[in-house]
Design an enzyme around this catalytic site. Structure first.
Site, PDB file in Angstrom:
ATOM      1  N   ASP A  74      27.908 -58.181 -29.820  1.00  0.00           N
ATOM      2  CA  ASP A  74      28.977 -59.057 -31.348  1.00  0.00           C
ATOM      3  C   ASP A  74      28.173 -58.759 -32.308  1.00  0.00           C
ATOM      4  O   ASP A  74      27.878 -57.745 -32.628  1.00  0.00           O
ATOM      5  CB  ASP A  74      29.255 -60.469 -30.520  1.00  0.00           C
ATOM      6  CG  ASP A  74      30.197 -60.859 -31.124  1.00  0.00           C
ATOM      7  OD1 ASP A  74      30.752 -60.802 -32.420  1.00  0.00           O
ATOM      8  OD2 ASP A  74      31.298 -61.531 -29.886  1.00  0.00           O
ATOM      9  N   HIS A  97      28.741 -55.190 -33.598  1.00  0.00           N
ATOM     10  CA  HIS A  97      30.312 -55.344 -33.848  1.00  0.00           C
ATOM     11  C   HIS A  97      29.588 -54.914 -35.544  1.00  0.00           C
ATOM     12  O   HIS A  97      30.863 -55.368 -36.448  1.00  0.00           O
ATOM     13  CB  HIS A  97      30.811 -56.837 -34.389  1.00  0.00           C
ATOM     14  CG  HIS A  97      31.960 -56.711 -32.531  1.00  0.00           C
ATOM     15  ND1 HIS A  97      32.064 -57.880 -32.347  1.00  0.00           N
ATOM     16  CD2 HIS A  97      31.379 -55.424 -31.705  1.00  0.00           C
ATOM     17  CE1 HIS A  97      32.709 -57.807 -30.940  1.00  0.00           C
ATOM     18  NE2 HIS A  97      31.806 -55.882 -30.569  1.00  0.00           N
TER      19      HIS A  97
END
Length: 248
Positions: A74, A97
């Protein structure tokens, strides 16, 4: 939420030399804290592991994150509402991310994010590089005085992105415009390669357009040619060397 380490309502916190491996969810959370220094840490999780943010900061003031290697599924660093005076320097991110301000605008009443500097970062194969994201809801939130400086991108899908229509799974997405006001953001000295033709994607709110967005010395390439930009509802300018088709 299962975090490896969480600091809540704390001050004068120092974290140094830590390895966090395969957290169930967020690795390190800084919540309602003041004067926090995180230095020389490593965070490792599988690139496909959801919600394993490396470091999450919210409702906190005077936080420094330096010399970190973050590999996760993430956001490498996520910056939530109420973050003020945050300094991030010499962080390597990937997989993951990227480094994200947000998501913001989930609630109508929300504290803003201000005085954020992200400097000398490296992104390797990440979904995003430097990102600001907000939901398309009415909100009192804001982002102001942000500096993204001297970053290297290696095969990053969206090196520079503002997404004010954030809805990660495209399920029950809000149909309004974001009320989060984004103002005074500088991108400077950003170089490297994009995994997509659109390297700079600034998708701002029609209700609250992004203002004072400035770019200087940006050099991003896609497949051996200059990458392109897509900008909606953005007011700003490009200064100096900008080696891609710029919006300004």
């Amino acid at each position: 939420m299962m975090q490896t380490i969480s600091f809540v309502e704390s001050s004068r916190v120092k974290v140094k030399g830590l390895l966090s491996l395969n957290s169930q969810m967020f690795h390190i959370v800084i919540n309602r804290c003041r004067n926090v220094k995180i230095n020389d840490i490593r965070i490792v999780a599988d690139g496909k592991s959801p919600n394993t943010d490396g470091i999450h900061v919210q409702l906190s003031t005077d936080v420094e994150i330096r010399n970190a290697s973050i590999k996760t599924g993430d956001d490498c660093i996520s910056i939530g509402p109420g973050t003020k005076n945050l300094w991030v320097e010499r962080v390597t991110c990937g997989p993951g991310h990227g480094i994200s301000i947000g998501s913001l605008g989930k609630d109508r009443e929300e504290e803003g994010v201000q005085n954020v500097t992200v400097k000398k970062t490296v992104f390797v194969g990440t979904d995003n590089g430097l990102r600001i994201k907000s939901w398309a809801n009415p909100s009192s939130g804001f982002v102001q005085r942000v500096r993204f400086l001297e970053s290297l991108m290696f095969n990053v899908k969206f090196p520079l992105i503002i997404d004010q229509h954030y809805c990660p799974h495209n399920i029950n997405c809000p149909s309004q415009e974001s009320g989060v006001r984004i103002n005074d953001v500088i991108y400077q000295g950003i170089r490297g390669t994009s995994a997509t033709k659109i390297a700079v994607k600034l998708d701002c709110s029609a209700k609250a357009p992004c203002t004072r967005i400035r770019m200087k010395d940006i050099s991003l390439r896609y497949a051996n040619e200059a990458a392109q930009s897509s900008c909606v509802n953005v007011l700003g300018d490009a200064l100096g060397l900008v080696k891609h088709q710029t919006c300004f």
